[in-house]
Structure formats: C-alpha cells, structure tokens
Design an enzyme around this catalytic site. Structure first.
Site, mmCIF file in Angstrom:
data_model
loop_
_atom_site.group_PDB
_atom_site.id
_atom_site.type_symbol
_atom_site.label_atom_id
_atom_site.label_comp_id
_atom_site.label_asym_id
_atom_site.label_seq_id
_atom_site.Cartn_x
_atom_site.Cartn_y
_atom_site.Cartn_z
ATOM 1 N N GLY A 47 -7.255 -17.256 2.026
ATOM 2 C CA GLY A 47 -6.681 -16.069 1.389
ATOM 3 C C GLY A 47 -7.631 -14.904 1.641
ATOM 4 N N ALA A 48 -7.073 -13.775 2.106
ATOM 5 C CA ALA A 48 -7.929 -12.691 2.602
ATOM 6 C C ALA A 48 -8.990 -12.207 1.589
ATOM 7 C CB ALA A 48 -7.044 -11.544 3.083
ATOM 8 N N GLN A 195 0.832 -23.709 2.152
ATOM 9 C CA GLN A 195 0.199 -22.968 1.045
ATOM 10 C C GLN A 195 1.214 -22.653 -0.050
ATOM 11 O OE1 GLN A 195 -0.242 -22.268 4.275
ATOM 12 N NE2 GLN A 195 -2.250 -21.374 4.685
ATOM 13 N N ASP A 236 -3.147 -10.048 5.528
ATOM 14 C CA ASP A 236 -4.504 -10.376 5.991
ATOM 15 C C ASP A 236 -5.167 -9.181 6.657
ATOM 16 O OD1 ASP A 236 -3.079 -13.113 5.795
ATOM 17 O OD2 ASP A 236 -5.234 -13.466 5.737
ATOM 18 N N LYS A 247 0.543 -14.272 6.950
ATOM 19 C CA LYS A 247 0.824 -15.674 7.297
ATOM 20 C C LYS A 247 2.059 -15.804 8.170
ATOM 21 C CE LYS A 247 -1.078 -18.547 6.615
ATOM 22 N NZ LYS A 247 -2.035 -19.025 7.651
HETATM 23 O O1 MRU Z 1 -4.426 -18.959 6.282
HETATM 24 P P1 MRU Z 1 -4.552 -18.438 4.880
HETATM 25 O O2 MRU Z 1 -4.059 -19.391 3.849
HETATM 26 O O3 MRU Z 1 -5.936 -17.905 4.593
HETATM 27 O O4 MRU Z 1 -3.558 -17.196 4.865
HETATM 28 C C1 MRU Z 1 -3.420 -16.473 3.681
HETATM 29 C C2 MRU Z 1 -2.352 -15.465 3.773
HETATM 30 O O5 MRU Z 1 -1.765 -15.247 4.801
HETATM 31 C C3 MRU Z 1 -2.098 -14.648 2.562
HETATM 32 O O6 MRU Z 1 -0.757 -14.278 2.507
HETATM 33 C C4 MRU Z 1 -2.959 -13.371 2.641
HETATM 34 O O7 MRU Z 1 -4.308 -13.697 2.800
HETATM 35 C C5 MRU Z 1 -2.803 -12.513 1.474
HETATM 36 S S1 MRU Z 1 -3.420 -13.331 0.052
HETATM 37 C C6 MRU Z 1 -3.884 -12.342 -1.102
#
Ligand code: MRU
Length: 351
Positions: A47-48, A195, A236, A247
């Site tokens: 998660g970013a 997720q 992200d 994602k």
């Molecule tokens: O691969 P991940 O699980 O790190 O991807 C996360 C996402 O794509 C979320 O949608 C994004 O980070 C926003 S979360 C606040």
C-alpha cells in the site's frame, strides 16, 4: 490498529504481516533495513502510504544500529540503505518520498552523529503520526462524496492496512459508515494477490461495513445493472495531469464505470502526487513474479498447466479523462485536475 509502528524501547519496527491475513493477525518485528526491504518485496507490508513510512523507518533502523566503531560514516550508511529501500518496489512514489523526507536531514551539518541519529528516528516517527492525520482529513473529504444508501465498488486494499491507520478510499467509506450513512461495498477480489478479498473484506468485517466480494471480471456486470452508485480506489502514483497509476484492474474498472456514467473517485494523499511526471505513461509499472498468477490452488489443484507462463503487471494506468473526482487532504478536485489542484492547495494554506 497500527499497520506499522516504531518501538522506542527496542528501536525496532513492528508491522502487521499482511501475507497472513485473513487467516491470522500476526506481527513481524523488523530490525534492519535489509529485513525491511524483504518485508516490502514480499508484501508483508504494502500500500503506497504504508510503503512511505516503511522507507522512513528502514532508515531509522539503519541510524539506530549505527556504531562508530565500525569505521563507516553514518551519512553514507544511511544513503546506501536509502538506495536499497527505494529500489525495493518501483511504482508507489510514496516509498521514495518517505525515504527522501529522511535523507534530506543528512544535509544538515550542524548536528553531531548522535544528534543526527535521534533526529532521523524522531522524524520517521513524526512521519508515521502525520500519515494518520492526513488520512483522517482524506477520509472526511472523501466521505463528502458518499450519499446515504450508496453501493460502491472498491478495488484493491486502501484501508488502514495500506497506510498507518484509517486509509484512503476505504478510509472515506469507513468515515461515511461512521457518520451513519448506509453504505454497501462490492469488494473487488483483486487478482492476483487478492488484496480485496483477503484484506479489504477483513477490514470491512472489523468496522461492520456491509460488503460482498465480487470477482474482478464481474464489476462490468454490476456497473451495467444500475445497482452501483460510485467506484472508489486509491493510487500508487498520480501524474501532474491527473493520470492515475493504481493496482492492476483499475483501468478496466474505470472504463466500465465511465461507460455506464458511474462516478469514479480516486482518493490519495499529496505524497502520492508526482509533479515531476507530466503524464501517467511515464510512471514505471512493476512487473511481479509469474508465480503470483500461476501458483493459486483451487481445491488443491493447479489452475494452469505445469509449463504455463504468465505475465504479471502489478499496476495499470487510468487516464485522467475517466476520473470524476480526485480527493486529497487538501479537498476534492474536479477536472481539469492540474488547475483545480493548485486552487485546492492554495485554499488549504488559507484555512
Ligand atoms: O501492490 P500493493 O498491494 O502495494 O498495491 C496497493 C494499491 O494499489 C493501492 O490501491 C494503493 O497503494 C493505494 S492504497 C492507499
């Protein structure tokens, strides 16, 4: 719930091991930047915004373990750890942002090494605390776009697990729920790492938010049915023109929503905005191991021939034209993004 936190006594980091959810709520203790890199790569933490804090804490671990007797310079050790951390996942700009918040301290020449160690640790802790405040503002701003009775499709996990606490898109849904609005979430399962079904569904259970899991490819069906009022997701990295990299699957979801006149809302902190990138097509997209696609088992059986190959982009690009509203801690931004963002940040300074 704190997804990631600094333990002041032992000078370690504790984080929820997201690989184990929803089966078990377990914590990992991280003692070195190398262990933090491993936790990021294997998505124990993800998660970013959470990655931004993980990057800063990774450097705090390096500083806390600094020993003069080792003969190496503190600043060069922290810089080396910064490079390693930034390279652990390429797409979420928050990781580089979090690391940069700490490496910028290294230019201050007025501190002794021991003072610098303490400054690095306290700044990393402050970054984690600020993340919670930012998310609460985001959540409140995002909730203003949610009406009583809304059914919302949500992609990936953007809740407390993707940040330090609260979350972005799911934070807004949670905020609306706590305001007493009746919200219903259709949780995209979010292949291949799931997720949605593993993490977002688990969070909805914690907060008592009504939900059902849908397969990613059912989203078009529900959008066409007229039963969905909004689509919510995080980001992200957001380019200067409002293009969103998030994602994988976000693009298809946004296309289907746009075609059915369902508003698409992207919720993210300003630390996810990369003004150095003019358009989304210049944002690097992480390619992950094919095993994430192929190694799923159904009733103990393989889902593909043993020799099958797979492609696994972790993110995709949603052009700004498909997005109805961008929500940041500074407010709600409508198109044209670049112009209106500047205005919302100006308004925030005036508040
Ligand atoms: O691969 P991940 O699980 O790190 O991807 C996360 C996402 O794509 C979320 O949608 C994004 O980070 C926003 S979360 C606040």
């Amino acid at each position: 719930m704190r997804t990631i936190e600094w333990l002041p006594e032992s000078r370690e980091v504790r984080l929820i091991d997201q690989r184990r959810l929803p089966a078990a709520l377990e914590y990992l203790t991280i003692q070195t930047p190398e262990q933090m890199v491993e936790a990021i790569r294997t998505m124990a933490i993800r998660g970013a915004p959470a990655l931004g804090v993980a990057g800063a804490f990774g450097l705090a671990l390096q500083a806390a373990r600094y020993n003069r007797a080792g003969g190496k310079d503190l600043r060069s050790l922290v810089h080396a750890a910064a490079v390693m951390l930034v390279n652990s996942r390429p797409t979420a700009v928050n990781l580089a942002w979090g690391v940069e918040q700490i490496t910028s301290l290294l230019d201050e020449q007025t501190h002794s090494e021991s003072e610098l160690v303490e400054r690095i640790i306290s700044n990393a802790q402050a970054l984690a605390e600020a993340d919670v405040r930012t998310n609460l503002r985001l959540a409140e701003n995002g909730a203003s776009l949610i009406d009583d009775g809304d059914t919302i499709i949500h992609h990936c996990n953007t809740g407390a697990l993707a940040v330090v606490d609260w979350g972005t898109a799911l934070g807004a849904i949670r905020f609306a729920h706590e305001q007493g609005k009746r919200v219903h979430v259709l949780v995209d399962e979010t292949r291949p790492r799931l997720q949605g079904s593993r993490l977002t569904a688990w969070e909805c259970e914690q907060y008592g938010i009504p939900y059902e899991i849908i397969t990613d490819n059912a989203a078009g069906f529900f959008l066409q049915s007229g039963r969905v009022h909004k689509v919510f997701f995080g980001a992200d990295r957001v380019a200067a023109n409002g293009d969103v990299v998030n994602k994988v699957g976000t693009y298809m979801l946004s296309l289907a929503a746009h075609a059915n006149q369902v508003p698409v809302v992207c919720v993210f902190p300003l630390s996810t905005l990369d003004l150095s990138i003019a358009e989304g097509r210049y944002i690097p997209i992480e390619e992950r191991d094919a095993a994430e696609v192929l190694n799923l088992r159904v009733d103990g059986q393989a889902i593909a021939p043993a020799t099958a190959r797979a492609l696994n982009p972790a993110f995709d690009l949603t052009p700004h034209a498909l997005i109805s509203a961008w929500v940041t801690e500074a407010g709600v931004v409508r198109a044209p993004f670049a112009q209106n963002l500047a205005q919302s940040r100006y308004n925030q300074k005036m508040d």
